[in-house]
Design a protein around this motif. Structure first.
Motif, PDB file in Angstrom:
ATOM      1  N   GLN A   1       0.837  -1.192   0.000  1.00 38.69           N
ATOM      2  CA  GLN A   1       0.000   0.000   0.000  1.00 38.69           C
ATOM      3  C   GLN A   1       0.882   1.257   0.000  1.00 38.69           C
ATOM      4  N   ARG A   2       1.926   1.270   0.829  1.00 38.07           N
ATOM      5  CA  ARG A   2       2.844   2.419   0.849  1.00 38.07           C
ATOM      6  C   ARG A   2       3.485   2.621  -0.513  1.00 38.07           C
TER       7      ARG A   2
ATOM      8  N   ASP B   1      -5.912  10.572  -3.576  1.00 37.82           N
ATOM      9  CA  ASP B   1      -7.190  10.296  -4.230  1.00 37.82           C
ATOM     10  C   ASP B   1      -7.887   9.128  -3.522  1.00 37.82           C
ATOM     11  N   ALA B   2      -8.988   9.433  -2.847  1.00 39.37           N
ATOM     12  CA  ALA B   2      -9.692   8.406  -2.073  1.00 39.37           C
ATOM     13  C   ALA B   2     -10.210   7.271  -2.948  1.00 39.37           C
ATOM     14  N   ILE B   3     -10.732   7.576  -4.127  1.00 40.61           N
ATOM     15  CA  ILE B   3     -11.273   6.530  -5.005  1.00 40.61           C
ATOM     16  C   ILE B   3     -10.157   5.615  -5.491  1.00 40.61           C
TER      17      ILE B   3
ATOM     18  N   ALA C   1      -9.937   1.624  -4.732  1.00 41.28           N
ATOM     19  CA  ALA C   1      -9.770   0.640  -5.802  1.00 41.28           C
ATOM     20  C   ALA C   1      -8.519  -0.208  -5.566  1.00 41.28           C
ATOM     21  N   THR C   2      -7.430   0.443  -5.198  1.00 45.12           N
ATOM     22  CA  THR C   2      -6.170  -0.267  -4.978  1.00 45.12           C
ATOM     23  C   THR C   2      -6.267  -1.210  -3.786  1.00 45.12           C
ATOM     24  N   LEU C   3      -6.811  -0.718  -2.683  1.00 47.47           N
ATOM     25  CA  LEU C   3      -6.926  -1.559  -1.495  1.00 47.47           C
ATOM     26  C   LEU C   3      -7.868  -2.733  -1.726  1.00 47.47           C
TER      27      LEU C   3
ATOM     28  N   THR D   1     -14.860  -7.900  -1.881  1.00 44.39           N
ATOM     29  CA  THR D   1     -14.003  -6.974  -1.153  1.00 44.39           C
ATOM     30  C   THR D   1     -14.221  -5.585  -1.717  1.00 44.39           C
ATOM     31  N   GLY D   2     -14.701  -4.664  -0.908  1.00 47.08           N
ATOM     32  CA  GLY D   2     -14.892  -3.330  -1.442  1.00 47.08           C
ATOM     33  C   GLY D   2     -15.424  -2.344  -0.439  1.00 47.08           C
ATOM     34  N   PHE D   3     -15.777  -1.198  -0.971  1.00 43.97           N
ATOM     35  CA  PHE D   3     -16.171  -0.065  -0.153  1.00 43.97           C
ATOM     36  C   PHE D   3     -17.608   0.354  -0.441  1.00 43.97           C
TER      37      PHE D   3
END
Length: 163
Positions: free
Chosen positions: A24-25, A33-35, A39-41, A54-56
Motif C-alpha cells: 500500500q505504501r 485520491d480516495a477513489i 480501488a487499490t486496497l 471486497t470493497g467499499f
C-alpha cells in the motif's frame, strides 16, 4: 510496472498484513485520491486472500445512506441504509463489526448467497468524519479474527492521513 499481488492465504495474517501495508505504501504513498485508494486496497485484499467480495460502501448522505464504491468480486448491493445489515451497523456505530456466520446476524443483507462470514471496517477521513466502510465477505464461516481487525484498521488508516 506495478508489483504482482502475492497470494497470502497460507501466510500468517500478521505477516500478510505487514506485506500488504508495504505494498500500500509503495502504490499509494504519493496519492491523495480516495477513489484510487479504495480501488487499490480492494484489489490488494481481494487477490491476496481470495475473498468472495471486497470493497467499499461510500457515505453519500451522512448518517443515512451508503452507496457502493470500488470493489472486487460479484455484484454488490447498490445502496445500504445506516443501521441496516452489517455495513449499515458498522457505519451507524462507527466500529468494526466481525460476523462469524452472516445467517445468524439479524437483518443481514444477502448481496451474494455464497457469503458465510463478513467483516466491515469504518473508514474515516482526515477530519475524523466517516467517509466509507470497507466490507469483506468470505465463502467460509468464521474467516475473520483479531489479526484481520488490526490489519484492516491499519490499512484503512491511510485515508485519514491522505484525504
Amino acid at each position: 510496472m506495478e508489483p504482482v499481488i502475492p497470494d497470502l492465504r497460507d501466510v500468517s495474517r500478521a505477516d500478510a498484513y505487514a506485506q500488504l501495508l508495504d505494498m500500500q505504501r509503495l502504490l499509494l504513498d504519493d496519492s491523495t485520491d480516495a477513489i484510487a485508494g479504495m480501488a487499490t486496497l480492494s484489489a490488494l485484499l481481494h487477490h491476496a486472500f481470495g475473498h468472495l467480495w471486497t470493497g467499499f460502501y461510500r457515505v453519500v448522505t451522512p448518517g443515512a445512506l451508503l452507496r457502493v464504491g470500488p470493489y472486487q468480486g460479484s455484484l454488490g448491493c447498490q445502496e445500504i441504509l445506516f443501521g441496516r445489515g452489517v455495513c449499515g451497523t458498522a457505519a451507524a456505530e462507527q466500529r468494526t463489526v466481525v460476523v462469524p456466520d452472516v445467517h445468524a446476524f439479524p437483518g443481514h443483507i444477502a448481496c451474494d448467497a455464497r457469503s458465510k462470514s463478513e467483516i466491515v471496517v469504518p473508514v474515516f477521513d482526515a477530519t475524523g468524519a466517516l467517509m466509507a466502510v470497507l466490507d469483506i465477505d468470505s465463502p467460509v464461516h468464521d474467516a475473520f479474527g483479531d489479526a484481520d481487525v488490526d490489519g484492516l484498521e491499519r490499512l484503512v488508516a491511510w485515508f485519514a492521513r491522505t484525504t
